[in-house]
Scaffold this active site. Sequence first.
Site, mmCIF file in Angstrom:
data_model
loop_
_atom_site.group_PDB
_atom_site.id
_atom_site.type_symbol
_atom_site.label_atom_id
_atom_site.label_comp_id
_atom_site.label_asym_id
_atom_site.label_seq_id
_atom_site.Cartn_x
_atom_site.Cartn_y
_atom_site.Cartn_z
ATOM 1 N N SER A 1 0.892 -1.145 0.124
ATOM 2 C CA SER A 1 -0.017 0.181 -0.027
ATOM 3 C C SER A 1 0.969 1.229 0.006
ATOM 4 O O SER A 1 2.098 1.180 0.420
ATOM 5 C CB SER A 1 -0.928 -0.066 1.334
ATOM 6 O OG SER A 1 -1.373 1.360 1.620
ATOM 7 N N TYR B 1 -1.784 -0.840 10.523
ATOM 8 C CA TYR B 1 -2.162 -1.163 8.916
ATOM 9 C C TYR B 1 -1.014 -0.724 8.261
ATOM 10 O O TYR B 1 -0.590 -1.728 7.376
ATOM 11 C CB TYR B 1 -3.443 -0.465 8.515
ATOM 12 C CG TYR B 1 -3.776 -0.697 7.068
ATOM 13 C CD1 TYR B 1 -4.006 -2.129 6.629
ATOM 14 C CD2 TYR B 1 -3.460 0.355 6.048
ATOM 15 C CE1 TYR B 1 -4.103 -2.192 5.373
ATOM 16 C CE2 TYR B 1 -3.705 0.260 4.961
ATOM 17 C CZ TYR B 1 -4.091 -1.142 4.349
ATOM 18 O OH TYR B 1 -3.985 -1.395 2.970
HETATM 19 P P1 NDP Z 1 -11.679 -5.531 -0.285
HETATM 20 O O1 NDP Z 1 -12.190 -5.529 1.055
HETATM 21 O O2 NDP Z 1 -12.585 -5.092 -1.062
HETATM 22 O O3 NDP Z 1 -11.110 -7.206 -0.355
HETATM 23 C C1 NDP Z 1 -10.560 -7.812 0.571
HETATM 24 C C2 NDP Z 1 -10.367 -9.254 0.360
HETATM 25 O O4 NDP Z 1 -9.588 -9.963 1.180
HETATM 26 C C3 NDP Z 1 -11.715 -9.824 0.042
HETATM 27 O O5 NDP Z 1 -11.851 -10.822 -0.919
HETATM 28 C C4 NDP Z 1 -11.637 -10.537 1.520
HETATM 29 O O6 NDP Z 1 -12.525 -11.991 1.236
HETATM 30 C C5 NDP Z 1 -10.320 -11.145 1.639
HETATM 31 N N1 NDP Z 1 -9.858 -11.183 3.055
HETATM 32 C C6 NDP Z 1 -9.802 -10.417 4.060
HETATM 33 N N2 NDP Z 1 -9.670 -11.147 5.126
HETATM 34 C C7 NDP Z 1 -9.471 -12.747 4.787
HETATM 35 C C8 NDP Z 1 -8.983 -13.484 5.455
HETATM 36 N N3 NDP Z 1 -8.740 -13.505 6.818
HETATM 37 N N4 NDP Z 1 -9.008 -14.864 4.753
HETATM 38 C C9 NDP Z 1 -9.243 -14.683 3.648
HETATM 39 N N5 NDP Z 1 -9.362 -13.709 2.857
HETATM 40 C C10 NDP Z 1 -9.588 -12.555 3.389
HETATM 41 O O7 NDP Z 1 -10.183 -4.684 -0.209
HETATM 42 P P2 NDP Z 1 -9.470 -4.260 -1.503
HETATM 43 O O8 NDP Z 1 -9.719 -5.164 -2.745
HETATM 44 O O9 NDP Z 1 -9.548 -2.879 -1.638
HETATM 45 O O10 NDP Z 1 -7.991 -4.758 -0.821
HETATM 46 C C11 NDP Z 1 -7.095 -5.819 -1.278
HETATM 47 C C12 NDP Z 1 -5.592 -5.787 -0.970
HETATM 48 O O11 NDP Z 1 -5.184 -4.274 -1.389
HETATM 49 C C13 NDP Z 1 -5.801 -5.582 0.563
HETATM 50 O O12 NDP Z 1 -4.487 -6.223 1.127
HETATM 51 C C14 NDP Z 1 -5.490 -4.323 0.964
HETATM 52 O O13 NDP Z 1 -5.055 -3.682 2.242
HETATM 53 C C15 NDP Z 1 -4.710 -3.587 -0.115
HETATM 54 N N6 NDP Z 1 -4.934 -2.141 -0.603
HETATM 55 C C16 NDP Z 1 -6.161 -1.588 -0.613
HETATM 56 C C17 NDP Z 1 -6.220 -0.059 -0.821
HETATM 57 C C18 NDP Z 1 -7.734 0.402 -1.136
HETATM 58 O O14 NDP Z 1 -7.649 1.764 -0.974
HETATM 59 N N7 NDP Z 1 -8.740 -0.101 -1.204
HETATM 60 C C19 NDP Z 1 -4.968 0.510 -1.336
HETATM 61 C C20 NDP Z 1 -3.765 -0.232 -1.004
HETATM 62 C C21 NDP Z 1 -3.903 -1.331 -0.741
HETATM 63 P P3 NDP Z 1 -13.364 -12.270 2.335
HETATM 64 O O15 NDP Z 1 -13.885 -11.297 3.221
HETATM 65 O O16 NDP Z 1 -14.441 -13.251 1.517
HETATM 66 O O17 NDP Z 1 -12.765 -13.461 3.228
HETATM 67 C C1 8X3 Z 2 -5.128 1.616 1.635
HETATM 68 C C2 8X3 Z 2 -4.628 2.866 1.087
HETATM 69 O O1 8X3 Z 2 -4.342 5.280 1.815
HETATM 70 O O2 8X3 Z 2 -6.255 4.256 2.720
HETATM 71 O O3 8X3 Z 2 -3.877 0.750 1.737
HETATM 72 O O4 8X3 Z 2 -3.745 3.554 3.372
HETATM 73 S S1 8X3 Z 2 -4.750 4.199 2.360
#
Ligand code: NDP
Ligand code: 8X3
Length: 250
Positions: free
Chosen positions: A137, A150
């Site tokens: 991130s 985080y």
């Molecule tokens: P979402 O919440 O849309 O998706 C998260 C995914 O992770 C879901 O499919 C969820 O599946 C899975 N997940 C979470 N916990 C578990 C667990 N314990 N076991 C298995 N699967 C799990 O988030 P994003 O798509 O936005 O984020 C994806 C990644 O990108 C994350 O690592 C996040 O930190 C990172 N990220 C996100 C950003 C943003 O602004 N959105 C920016 C930068 C990085 P389920 O709940 O079905 O288990």
């Molecule tokens: C998620 C992006 O800017 O909310 O990883 O931390 S931010």
Amino acid sequence: MSKIALVTGATAGFGNAIARRFVSEGWKVIVTGRRQERLDALVAELGGPEIAYPLCFDIRDEEATKTALASLPDDFAKFDALVNNAGLALGTGSIEACDLEEWKTMIDTNVTGLVTITRLVIDTLIERRGLIVNLASAAANWSYPGANVYGATKAFVQQFSLNLRSDLNAKGVRVTSIEPGMAESEFTLVRTGGSKEAYDKLYSGANPLQPEDIAETVYWVASLPAHVNINSLEVMPVTQAWAPFAIHRT
Ligand code: NDP
Ligand code: 8X3
């Protein structure tokens, strides 16, 4: 023969878009998450279990992860790419307001779960001279109030990616850390305990990244020639930039 990508956290957001993008380019995918009904719907949409194979497990549970991987049919067992995407943030408050259990959940998921699955599948990726893409991130690179644990988990993911590069340098395995800034997904609902108000406030008028933008980036990394490694890649919406340092005056 189609290449195969294992995409963790494909039931929502980035992982869902990444799975779609890879399949649209002729890849097969193994899609994971805890929500079976969402996995079933995705598999059906992508063309059935010959194209997209579902594994339903909690990535914090090592035994469940091992069992799920061991259940892969022969034609999915030798995959070419691991996209470590499953992850979450919980809370936006300052340390005095933080719930220690939420901190542990982020560490168990974003750090321990990610390294566990990576270790469990590394022999396959070495055999295939494959690719690992880790979702870190922008919070790994830039601190902000409330990012506390985080952001620290994502700094771990970034450094783990670079260290994997060092270990895998002679094995032909490529490793990339993707570092997105603000992107619109369920991420913010999860982080705020389901607050639609917080979701609307964050994204409103901000023209944030969309999951498809990150899917495009991940696919681009995967599509580069085998001798090219993108080490780390920070991606932000044009509307997001940096603020001045905070100065607390007495
Ligand atoms: P979402 O919440 O849309 O998706 C998260 C995914 O992770 C879901 O499919 C969820 O599946 C899975 N997940 C979470 N916990 C578990 C667990 N314990 N076991 C298995 N699967 C799990 O988030 P994003 O798509 O936005 O984020 C994806 C990644 O990108 C994350 O690592 C996040 O930190 C990172 N990220 C996100 C950003 C943003 O602004 N959105 C920016 C930068 C990085 P389920 O709940 O079905 O288990
Ligand atoms: C998620 C992006 O800017 O909310 O990883 O931390 S931010």
